[in-house]
Scaffold this active site. Structure first.
Site, PDB file in Angstrom:
ATOM      1  N   PHE A 138       0.861  -1.187   0.000  1.00 20.08           N
ATOM      2  CA  PHE A 138       0.000   0.000   0.000  1.00 20.08           C
ATOM      3  C   PHE A 138       0.893   1.230   0.000  1.00 20.08           C
ATOM      4  CE2 PHE A 138      -2.445   3.491   1.684  1.00 20.08           C
ATOM      5  CZ  PHE A 138      -3.630   3.369   0.974  1.00 20.08           C
ATOM      6  N   ASP A 223       9.349   2.510   1.603  1.00 15.82           N
ATOM      7  CA  ASP A 223       8.185   3.260   2.064  1.00 15.82           C
ATOM      8  C   ASP A 223       8.034   2.985   3.554  1.00 15.82           C
ATOM      9  OD1 ASP A 223       5.640   4.010   2.874  1.00 15.82           O
ATOM     10  OD2 ASP A 223       4.636   3.321   1.052  1.00 15.82           O
ATOM     11  N   LYS A 252       2.908  10.226   8.270  1.00 19.75           N
ATOM     12  CA  LYS A 252       2.169   9.830   9.466  1.00 19.75           C
ATOM     13  C   LYS A 252       2.681  10.461  10.750  1.00 19.75           C
ATOM     14  CE  LYS A 252      -0.030   5.605   7.752  1.00 19.75           C
ATOM     15  NZ  LYS A 252      -1.413   6.100   7.775  1.00 19.75           N
TER      16      LYS A 252
END
Length: 396
Positions: A138, A223, A252
C-alpha cells in the site's frame, strides 16, 4: 452538539469515503481519547500509526503554540528555520543527505517515484522508468501511488492505471531478480507491510534486495510511512537489517499528528532534483516542521524506542499465548508496536465489540486485527487489551 446531531451533519455534508464507527472523538491525551459524550477509550489505533508519541504530547503542543504565534506559512521561495532544523535532524539520524518535504505519505511516494525516473533518465543507460512493487503493498491513493499499490481491490473503478509498474510477491527476492529488465529503474516496498496485513519479511530479505539493486544498478526505495519514526523499535525499520535504501519516504507520525510528508535522499540521487523539478506549496511549512522537530526530539530523547521494543516484545508474546487458546487464530506476527492477528474469519465484528468495551483497534484485509498503540504504551495497558480481547474471543 451531541453525537447523534454531529453524525447526522457528517452524513449530510462530508463525502462518504469512510465507513465510520458511531463515535465522535473530541479530546485525546497520551494513550486515551474521549468522545463528545465523555466516554473514554484506550487507543490502539493511534490515528493509524500517526500518534506515535500519544495524543497531544506536551512538546508538540508547545511547539505548535509557539510557532503559530510567530509564523504559520511562507512560500518555499524563502528559507524556513524549522524546516532546516528538521531536515538536519533527519539526515543526522539516517542514511540521508537531503530531504524533500511535502504533506502526506502519498505525496512522499510520488516524489520518490518521480525522482527515481528522473535519476534514471540522467544516470542509467536506456529508457528505464519501471518500478517493481510488492503484492499486498500500500503506497497511497493518488493515481500513481494507487497503481504502485499491488492490491486489485484498490484499482477497481480507476482504469486506465498509470503505466510503469510491475508486481512481484512480497518476501521473494528471486521474483524481484527475475522481474528486473532493461526498463527497471527501482524496487519499492514497505519493510513491513501495514495495510497489507502486518506482513514481516524473512531475515535477510531486505539485504537480498539491496544486493540485487546494487548488482543491477537500480534504486532501492523504502516506504516507511507507517513503520518509520520508531514504530518497529528502531527509528527506521531498515536499521534492523543493517542496510540502507537509496530513497525513503516518511509521513504519518513525523510531526506528532500534524500533516507532513518527507522524502529522504542520498546526495548523488538528490542532485537529479533541481529548482522547478518538484515542489509542494505547503511542504515543509513552519508549523508542521516545528512540530516535526519536537516530535522527533521526543522520540530520540524520551526512551520511546526502548519502550517500543520492550512492550512490543511483551505484547507479541501475549498474542502468541492467545493463539494457543483459540483455533480460529491463524497467525500472530509483527515487529515492535505494529502487530497483527490473522483470523480464519472476518474481524470487523470484533473491532466493533472492542469499541463497545472502550478499546480502539483496527482490522485490515478483512481478517487481520492490527494493533498500533502509541510508543508510550505500558504493559498494563497491553494486559487490558489482551484480557478484553480474550473475553470477546471466548464469546465466539
Amino acid at each position: 452538539m451531541d453525537s447523534q446531531t454531529l453524525m447526522m451533519l457528517s452524513e449530510k455534508y462530508v463525502a462518504h469515503t469512510y465507513a465510520r464507527y458511531p463515535i465522535v472523538l473530541v479530546r485525546g491525551k497520551g494513550t486515551r481519547v474521549w468522545d463528545v459524550d465523555g466516554k473514554e477509550y484506550l487507543d490502539f489505533v493511534a490515528g493509524l500509526a500517526v500518534c506515535n508519541l500519544g495524543h497531544c504530547h506536551p512538546r508538540v503542543v508547545k511547539a505548535l503554540q509557539n510557532q503559530a504565534e510567530k509564523l504559520i506559512h511562507v512560500s518555499n521561495f524563502y528559507y524556513i528555520e524549522p524546516q532546516i532544523q528538521l531536515a538536519s535532524l533527519l539526515c543526522k539520524h539516517s542514511f540521508a543527505d537531503k530531504v524533500f518535504f511535502c504533506n502526506s505519505g502519498a505525496e512522499a511516494n510520488e516524489g520518490a517515484m518521480k525522482l527515481a525516473r528522473k535519476y534514471a533518465k540522467e544516470k542509467m543507460e536506456g529508457d528505464r522508468y519501471e518500478i517493481i512493487t510488492m503484492e499486498g503493498s500500500f503506497h497511497g491513493r493518488t493515481l500513481a501511488t494507487l497503481t504502485a499499490t499491488a492490491q486489485e481491490k484498490f484499482h477497481k473503478g480507476y482504469s486506465p492505471l498509470m503505466p510503469g509498474f510491475k508486481y512481484v510477491p512480497f518476501n521473494d527476492p528471486e521474483a524481484v531478480r527475475k522481474a528486473v529488465d532493461s526498463k527497471t529503474c527501482a524496487v519499492m516496498l514497505e519493510p513491513v507491510q501495514g495495510e497489507g496485513g502486518v506482513n514481516c519479511p524473512s531475515e535477510g530479505y531486505l539485504k537480498d534486495l539491496r544486493e540485487i539493486c546494487d548488482e543491477k544498478g537500480i534504486l532501492l526505495i523504502f516506504d516507511e510511512v507507517q513503520v518509520g519514526m520508531g514504530r518497529t523499535g528502531k527509528l527506521f525499520a531498515y536499521e534492523h537489517e543493517g542496510i540502507e535504501p537509496d530513497l525513503l519516504t516518511l509521513a504519518k507520525s513525523l510531526a506528532g499528528g500534524v500533516p507532513i510528508g518527507a522524502l529522504l535522499i542520498k546526495k548523488g540521487i538528490a542532485e537529479s532534483f533541481g529548482p522547478g523539478d518538484h515542489a509542494s506549496t505547503f511542504g515543509g511549512n513552519p508549523l508542521a516542521t516545528a512540530a516535526g522537530v519536537a516530535a522527533l526530539s521526543a522520540i530520540l530523547e524520551e526512551g520511546m524506542l526502548e519502550n517500543c521494543e520492550k512492550v512490543g516484545s511483551y505484547f507479541l508474546s501475549c498474542l502468541e499465548e492467545m493463539k494457543k487458546k483459540f483455533a480460529f487464530i491463524k497467525e500472530v506476527r509483527g515487529k515492535g508496536l505494529i502487530l497483527g492477528i490473522e483470523l480464519k474469519m472476518e474481524g470487523g465484528s470484533i473491532v466493533k465489540e472492542m469499541l463497545q468495551r472502550g478499546i480502539l483497534i483496527n482490522c485490515t484485509m478483512g481478517n487481520v486485527l492490527r494493533f498500533l498503540p502509541p510508543l508510550i504504551v505500558t504493559k498494563e495497558e497491553v494486559d487490558r487489551v489482551v484480557e478484553t480481547l480474550e473475553e470477546v474471543f471466548n464469546k465466539i
